[in-house]
Enzyme design. Sequence first.
Site, PDB file in Angstrom:
ATOM      1  N   ALA A  21       0.779  -1.077   0.065  1.00 37.95           N
ATOM      2  CA  ALA A  21       0.037  -0.080  -0.024  1.00 37.95           C
ATOM      3  C   ALA A  21       0.832   1.407  -0.041  1.00 37.95           C
ATOM      4  O   ALA A  21       1.928   1.388   0.434  1.00 37.95           O
ATOM      5  CB  ALA A  21      -0.743  -0.045   1.251  1.00 37.95           C
ATOM      6  N   ARG A  73     -11.126   5.019   1.427  1.00 36.57           N
ATOM      7  CA  ARG A  73     -12.033   5.869   2.131  1.00 36.57           C
ATOM      8  C   ARG A  73     -13.266   6.302   1.617  1.00 36.57           C
ATOM      9  O   ARG A  73     -14.243   6.540   2.510  1.00 36.57           O
ATOM     10  CB  ARG A  73     -11.331   7.048   2.624  1.00 36.57           C
ATOM     11  CG  ARG A  73      -9.826   6.824   3.448  1.00 36.57           C
ATOM     12  CD  ARG A  73      -9.081   7.839   3.738  1.00 36.57           C
ATOM     13  NE  ARG A  73      -7.603   7.340   4.233  1.00 36.57           N
ATOM     14  CZ  ARG A  73      -6.733   6.841   3.620  1.00 36.57           C
ATOM     15  NH1 ARG A  73      -6.726   6.625   2.152  1.00 36.57           N
ATOM     16  NH2 ARG A  73      -5.446   6.719   4.108  1.00 36.57           N
ATOM     17  N   LEU A 105      -3.863  -3.352   5.118  1.00 42.35           N
ATOM     18  CA  LEU A 105      -5.039  -3.677   4.259  1.00 42.35           C
ATOM     19  C   LEU A 105      -6.145  -2.882   4.551  1.00 42.35           C
ATOM     20  O   LEU A 105      -6.164  -2.031   5.496  1.00 42.35           O
ATOM     21  CB  LEU A 105      -5.089  -5.177   4.291  1.00 42.35           C
ATOM     22  CG  LEU A 105      -3.754  -5.983   4.194  1.00 42.35           C
ATOM     23  CD1 LEU A 105      -4.364  -7.491   4.478  1.00 42.35           C
ATOM     24  CD2 LEU A 105      -3.639  -6.182   2.638  1.00 42.35           C
ATOM     25  N   LYS A 146      -5.252   1.330  11.627  1.00 45.62           N
ATOM     26  CA  LYS A 146      -6.478   1.653  12.248  1.00 45.62           C
ATOM     27  C   LYS A 146      -7.356   1.795  11.420  1.00 45.62           C
ATOM     28  O   LYS A 146      -7.012   2.359  10.379  1.00 45.62           O
ATOM     29  CB  LYS A 146      -6.342   2.819  13.382  1.00 45.62           C
ATOM     30  CG  LYS A 146      -5.588   4.108  12.758  1.00 45.62           C
ATOM     31  CD  LYS A 146      -6.576   4.914  11.960  1.00 45.62           C
ATOM     32  CE  LYS A 146      -5.775   5.851  11.217  1.00 45.62           C
ATOM     33  NZ  LYS A 146      -6.759   6.148   9.801  1.00 45.62           N
TER      34      LYS A 146
END
Length: 322
Positions: A12, A165, A73, A96
């Site tokens: 990522a 997101r 992830l 988180k």
Amino acid sequence: MEPVNWGILGAAKFARQHMGPAIHLAKGARLAAVASRSGDVSAFQAFAPDCKAHSSYDALLADPDIEAVYIPLPNHLHIEWAMKAMKAGKHVLCEKPIAMKADEIDALIAMRDETGLLCAEAFMILHHPQWQRAREIVQGGGIGRLRHVSAQFCYNNAADPGNIRNKPDTGGGGVPDIGVYTLGSTRFVTGAEPAEVSAKIDWENGVDVQADIAAQFDGFTLQTMVSMRMANFQQVTYLGDAGHVKLTAPFNPLVYGGAMLYHADAAGNVTAEKYPGVNHYVEQVEAFGCSIHDDTPYPVPLEFSQGTQGLIDRVFEVANEA
């Protein structure tokens, strides 16, 4: 003392830019492997040439050289892969929110206790000395009696609809992403839990893009706003009856701005404390390693993370009732 050999599940962007370099720079840590389904880990090998490439997450978990795993992830995969990593005998540091619901963390706590492994959420801000100092001042009476907390955290990713997101199926949303900071830091600094919570949430395409949250604690109130549709801004202020503490780059120091803590005391004196060059990601990795090696209590245990996730759960519940 031998360094902890770390593996990363997934290549990522955040791992490439922040946590991979932090593991490489941290004392007592070594970035030993990265699992990437494309097989390309060249971005990590640019700063950690000996970093091995694994073509699957399972292959990395089967690597006997790996002692600890960092999981960046998408949110909805955190519990699954944290459990798999511990079952493979690896310590786990997971981004988180470590879970989408507070009760999901019960399984992690049980596995942690059964195996004796360290499993924790990567709530990096609490490793930064500005937050430890804020807690010391507030709980030590440095602003008198705490009466109000004001916390804001905003950014604008409206132009990036493909961002995880902005996707409900990957556990997206502003409160899970950044509300965890304003709510979790309030719990850390004050050591208190709210009695009442209210919230107003704006939604787009199934994800919360802005939330205005109010909470009543014993003796003080909290007002926090988080948004994925506003210009970059972050600030936290603790207001007491004899002074205040203000943090101007509380969540992304070195990116948003330099970490600064202002403390106004009862006499009206204002002191400014600076923390140049402190990298809370590096501090986090080093704290994790110390906990593995000598059983130093980890500053962010799963129980703390579960408490913050429980508060997030309440935010969504009361917003749905409104």
